[in-house]
Design a protein around this motif. Structure first.
Motif, PDB file in Angstrom:
ATOM      1  N   LEU A 516      32.002 -67.379   4.244  1.00 34.93           N
ATOM      2  CA  LEU A 516      33.040 -66.804   3.394  1.00 34.93           C
ATOM      3  C   LEU A 516      34.119 -66.135   4.229  1.00 34.93           C
ATOM      4  O   LEU A 516      35.314 -66.214   3.907  1.00 34.93           O
ATOM      5  CB  LEU A 516      32.421 -65.806   2.414  1.00 34.93           C
ATOM      6  CG  LEU A 516      33.387 -65.153   1.403  1.00 34.93           C
ATOM      7  CD1 LEU A 516      34.188 -66.204   0.647  1.00 34.93           C
ATOM      8  CD2 LEU A 516      32.616 -64.264   0.431  1.00 34.93           C
ATOM      9  N   ALA A 517      33.722 -65.474   5.323  1.00 35.90           N
ATOM     10  CA  ALA A 517      34.728 -64.836   6.185  1.00 35.90           C
ATOM     11  C   ALA A 517      35.678 -65.879   6.766  1.00 35.90           C
ATOM     12  O   ALA A 517      36.892 -65.659   6.862  1.00 35.90           O
ATOM     13  CB  ALA A 517      34.036 -64.052   7.299  1.00 35.90           C
ATOM     14  N   ARG A 518      35.129 -67.058   7.190  1.00 30.27           N
ATOM     15  CA  ARG A 518      35.994 -68.127   7.708  1.00 30.27           C
ATOM     16  C   ARG A 518      36.928 -68.647   6.615  1.00 30.27           C
ATOM     17  O   ARG A 518      38.099 -68.940   6.863  1.00 30.27           O
ATOM     18  CB  ARG A 518      35.131 -69.264   8.260  1.00 30.27           C
ATOM     19  CG  ARG A 518      34.488 -68.957   9.603  1.00 30.27           C
ATOM     20  CD  ARG A 518      33.973 -70.215  10.266  1.00 30.27           C
ATOM     21  NE  ARG A 518      32.897 -70.833   9.490  1.00 30.27           N
ATOM     22  CZ  ARG A 518      31.610 -70.562   9.668  1.00 30.27           C
ATOM     23  NH1 ARG A 518      31.242 -69.669  10.589  1.00 30.27           N
ATOM     24  NH2 ARG A 518      30.694 -71.145   8.925  1.00 30.27           N
ATOM     25  N   VAL A 525      43.903 -64.338   5.367  1.00 29.28           N
ATOM     26  CA  VAL A 525      43.473 -62.936   5.406  1.00 29.28           C
ATOM     27  C   VAL A 525      43.290 -62.508   6.857  1.00 29.28           C
ATOM     28  O   VAL A 525      42.627 -63.186   7.646  1.00 29.28           O
ATOM     29  CB  VAL A 525      42.151 -62.747   4.639  1.00 29.28           C
ATOM     30  CG1 VAL A 525      41.642 -61.324   4.805  1.00 29.28           C
ATOM     31  CG2 VAL A 525      42.354 -63.063   3.155  1.00 29.28           C
ATOM     32  N   THR A 526      43.886 -61.365   7.214  1.00 26.57           N
ATOM     33  CA  THR A 526      43.786 -60.874   8.583  1.00 26.57           C
ATOM     34  C   THR A 526      43.580 -59.367   8.574  1.00 26.57           C
ATOM     35  O   THR A 526      43.454 -58.755   7.505  1.00 26.57           O
ATOM     36  CB  THR A 526      45.052 -61.254   9.379  1.00 26.57           C
ATOM     37  OG1 THR A 526      44.879 -60.883  10.758  1.00 26.57           O
ATOM     38  CG2 THR A 526      46.276 -60.539   8.823  1.00 26.57           C
ATOM     39  N   ALA A 547      31.727 -59.968   3.812  1.00 28.37           N
ATOM     40  CA  ALA A 547      32.609 -60.982   4.393  1.00 28.37           C
ATOM     41  C   ALA A 547      34.028 -60.454   4.544  1.00 28.37           C
ATOM     42  O   ALA A 547      34.715 -60.776   5.526  1.00 28.37           O
ATOM     43  CB  ALA A 547      32.600 -62.227   3.515  1.00 28.37           C
ATOM     44  N   VAL A 548      34.490 -59.674   3.587  1.00 27.36           N
ATOM     45  CA  VAL A 548      35.836 -59.090   3.695  1.00 27.36           C
ATOM     46  C   VAL A 548      35.917 -58.192   4.921  1.00 27.36           C
ATOM     47  O   VAL A 548      36.888 -58.238   5.694  1.00 27.36           O
ATOM     48  CB  VAL A 548      36.179 -58.306   2.402  1.00 27.36           C
ATOM     49  CG1 VAL A 548      37.487 -57.530   2.594  1.00 27.36           C
ATOM     50  CG2 VAL A 548      36.297 -59.237   1.215  1.00 27.36           C
ATOM     51  N   ALA A 575      48.223 -54.740  -3.913  1.00 27.43           N
ATOM     52  CA  ALA A 575      48.891 -55.831  -3.165  1.00 27.43           C
ATOM     53  C   ALA A 575      47.860 -56.713  -2.453  1.00 27.43           C
ATOM     54  O   ALA A 575      48.020 -57.080  -1.288  1.00 27.43           O
ATOM     55  CB  ALA A 575      49.906 -55.265  -2.177  1.00 27.43           C
ATOM     56  N   ALA A 576      46.779 -57.049  -3.164  1.00 30.61           N
ATOM     57  CA  ALA A 576      45.716 -57.872  -2.566  1.00 30.61           C
ATOM     58  C   ALA A 576      46.249 -59.259  -2.216  1.00 30.61           C
ATOM     59  O   ALA A 576      46.953 -59.883  -3.006  1.00 30.61           O
ATOM     60  CB  ALA A 576      44.548 -57.985  -3.539  1.00 30.61           C
ATOM     61  N   ARG A 577      45.861 -59.752  -1.013  1.00 27.69           N
ATOM     62  CA  ARG A 577      46.322 -61.076  -0.572  1.00 27.69           C
ATOM     63  C   ARG A 577      45.605 -62.168  -1.360  1.00 27.69           C
ATOM     64  O   ARG A 577      46.220 -63.146  -1.779  1.00 27.69           O
ATOM     65  CB  ARG A 577      46.086 -61.256   0.930  1.00 27.69           C
ATOM     66  CG  ARG A 577      46.491 -62.630   1.453  1.00 27.69           C
ATOM     67  CD  ARG A 577      46.337 -62.718   2.961  1.00 27.69           C
ATOM     68  NE  ARG A 577      47.364 -61.938   3.640  1.00 27.69           N
ATOM     69  CZ  ARG A 577      48.579 -62.425   3.932  1.00 27.69           C
ATOM     70  NH1 ARG A 577      48.921 -63.632   3.583  1.00 27.69           N
ATOM     71  NH2 ARG A 577      49.442 -61.661   4.550  1.00 27.69           N
TER      72      ARG A 577
END
Length: 583
Positions: A516-518, A525-526, A547-548, A575-577
């Motif tokens: 999920l992180a990948r 997401v960074t 994962a976030v 302001a969630a991506r």
């Protein structure tokens, strides 16, 4: 439609305010909790028989002072006792019983005002006269709240003065008849507001505003308690008085003029800041009675026209006090525009959980009276009158704050629930309120986050908490701790699903977190981004939050049970991506 245009039915309905007070009366507590007390020290040659006659005149003039609240077949009605049957007299305390000193007199005043009323049987008004010595007297009036509000007191005392002047001169009062009575207002109120179930009614439109204004408000809005809240409160109260320094009052008036606000709005802001600083959080609701006399003809009438507005204040640390005052101004004006909605209907519309243990919606109440510019309401020839506070020894909420504003002074008192607070807590509250008012008067550009809420003794205590040996804490992250655990025990159970009994080992958990992180990184997401997680409690929720963090972002947890408008507002503010959801 004007008040008085509607015919009186055989059964006079109780007003919404009377109905609410009747419910409170049935819940118990001190009998005098909803008695409005007045104590006036009189000095001079008092005509006692004229005062006795004047009391009867006032009760005859105002039907509200001789109205009973009776329940018939589950419905409340007003019963107006005919004037000739209303046995109201000026109760005299014999001289030989009142000459044992000031403490005895104060006890007699307290006993007189704290005695309750049977709403279905007792005239809601009594008057007593204590003779302390020679030409020194104390006039004590006790009125149940269903018959009078704070804004009625000048009317009552003014009519009492007129009647006394006439009776002492050997004639009847020459006042003009009243065009309407309180019962006429109650009939008009129910007719004009309409049915709350009718979306086109005036009441339904007012309730729509309050539903939005109080959405997601805190269940409790009060300061930190000294003791747990009892399931059945006694409603017993302690009292403390305060007076704001004259130079501070002058500064507050200047701040009010510069910011376009009233002194009531300034006190609202100061109390909200004080409650917040003492454990109330950054979302504070304060209840405040408002006069409710919005129609012509009510200004000379005694009755319970008051309504209580729950005014909500959101405090932002970066805002200055001046910015807060601007928002408080708008909150108060919007609330006043919708003041016709009875508080009990607001509670039902908002859907607040009812509890005998606490007042619904708010637990701190501010009653503010502007006494500026008016003459002394009690004017008895040859007698000087000075009003004094009469303590009820009871509270309506956790903290009842009374503020009297005169031309150059700001004074008041605090009644606090002794079930919850010690006297020292009440004193601390008033000390911090005074400090906050001083800051508003002298440094209105101070940020809320920079308000000094600790006193010197508090600073010393906090300093003492940190004394001790230093501890070296390793610089680790949550994700780092999880990775270490995966290396140490990859086969150990990491997560258990209560729903189906399934388990994930640390190795399996780590694999799903990595995947999920990948995926998040692939969506852009960074480090420093925000990711909204809209999931119920589940294994997927634990994996998503981890994962976030592994992707270097911050998660924004959102309860999927929230209304769509609330979810949309959170997503916009954060302001969630990206958003992680299950459907």
């Amino acid at each position: 439609m004007r008040i008085g245009d509607l015919p009186r039915p055989a059964n006079l309905p109780a007003s919404f305010g009377q109905q609410a007070l009747w419910v409170i009366d049935r819940l118990g507590g001190p009998g005098g909790r909803y008695v409005v007390p007045m104590a006036l020290r009189l000095s001079g040659e008092l005509d006692v028989s004229a005062l006795d006659a004047a009391v009867k005149d006032v009760v005859t003039r105002h039907e509200a002072l001789r109205t009973l609240i009776v329940e018939d077949n589950g419905r409340l009605r007003q019963v107006v006792v005919p004037a000739q049957d209303a046995s109201v007299r000026l109760t005299l305390i014999p001289e030989d019983l009142s000459g044992s000193g000031g403490d005895a007199a104060e006890e007699r005043i307290a006993d007189f005002v704290r005695r309750g009323f049977d709403l279905a049987a007792d005239i809601p008004f009594r008057a007593g006269l204590l003779r302390e010595a020679g030409t020194e007297w104390v006039l004590v009036l006790a009125v149940h709240h269903h018959a009078v509000d704070e804004w009625s007191l000048p009317v009552l005392l003014g009519d009492l003065s007129t009647a006394y002047q006439a009776r002492s001169a050997g004639r009847e009062p020459g006042w003009a008849p009243l065009k309407m009575q309180y019962a006429d207002y109650a009939i008009w109120q129910r007719e004009i507001l309409g049915d709350p179930a009718d979306p086109d009614s005036e009441l339904a439109q007012h309730l729509s505003y309050w539903r939005n204004a109080l959405a997601d408000a805190p269940e409790e809005s009060t300061i930190a308690l000294d003791r747990s809240r009892p399931a059945e409160p006694t409603h017993q109260g302690g009292d403390a008085e305060f007076a704001v320094a004259s130079e501070t009052v002058a500064g507050l008036r200047g701040a009010a003029q510069r910011n376009g606000v009233s002194m009531f709005m300034i006190v609202q802001a100061a109390i909200a800041l004080t409650v917040s600083a003492l454990g109330g959080g950054d979302d504070v609701v304060i209840g405040s009675p408002v006069g409710g006399r919005t129609e012509d003809g009510l200004e000379n009438l005694v009755g319970y026209f008051v309504n209580t507005l729950p005014l909500r204040h959101r405090l932002r640390p970066d805002d200055t006090i001046s910015e807060l005052l601007g928002r408080v101004r708008q909150t108060v004006l919007d609330g006043l525009a919708h003041q016709a909605a009875p508080f009990e209907h607001i509670v039902s519309a908002v859907g607040v959980d009812r509890s005998v243990a606490r007042n619904p919606v708010f637990q701190v109440m501010l009653t503010h009276q502007n006494l500026s510019g008016g003459p002394d309401p009690l004017n008895l020839p040859g007698v000087t009158a000075r009003q004094q506070r009469a303590s009820l020894g009871a509270v309506k909420t956790d903290l009842d704050i009374y503020v009297d504003e005169a031309q150059h002074t700001l004074t008041g008192s605090l009644s606090y629930a002794t079930d919850l607070f010690d006297p020292g807590t009440a004193e601390r509250f008033l000390a911090l309120l005074q400090r906050t008012l001083t800051t508003i008067a002298t440094r209105p550009e101070t940020r809320i986050a920079d308000l000094q809420v600790l006193f010197d003794t508090d600073v010393s205590s906090v300093g003492g908490w940190s004394v001790g040996a230093g501890v070296v804490v390793p610089a680790v992250t949550v994700d780092g701790l999880i990775r270490d655990q995966v290396v140490r025990s990859p086969g150990a159970v990491a997560v258990v699903d209560d729903a189906d009994g399934g388990v994930l080992t640390y190795a399996g958990f780590d694999g799903r977190v990595n995947a999920l992180a990948r995926l998040l990184a692939g969506r852009g997401v960074t480090v420093g981004d925000r990711v909204a997680v809209v999931l119920p409690r589940s294994v997927d929720l634990v994996i998503s939050l981890t994962a976030v963090l592994r992707a270097g972002a911050a998660y924004v947890p959102v309860d999927p049970g929230y209304p769509a408008e609330r979810v949309a507002a959170i997503l916009q503010d954060s302001a969630a991506r990206v958003v992680i959801a299950d459907g």
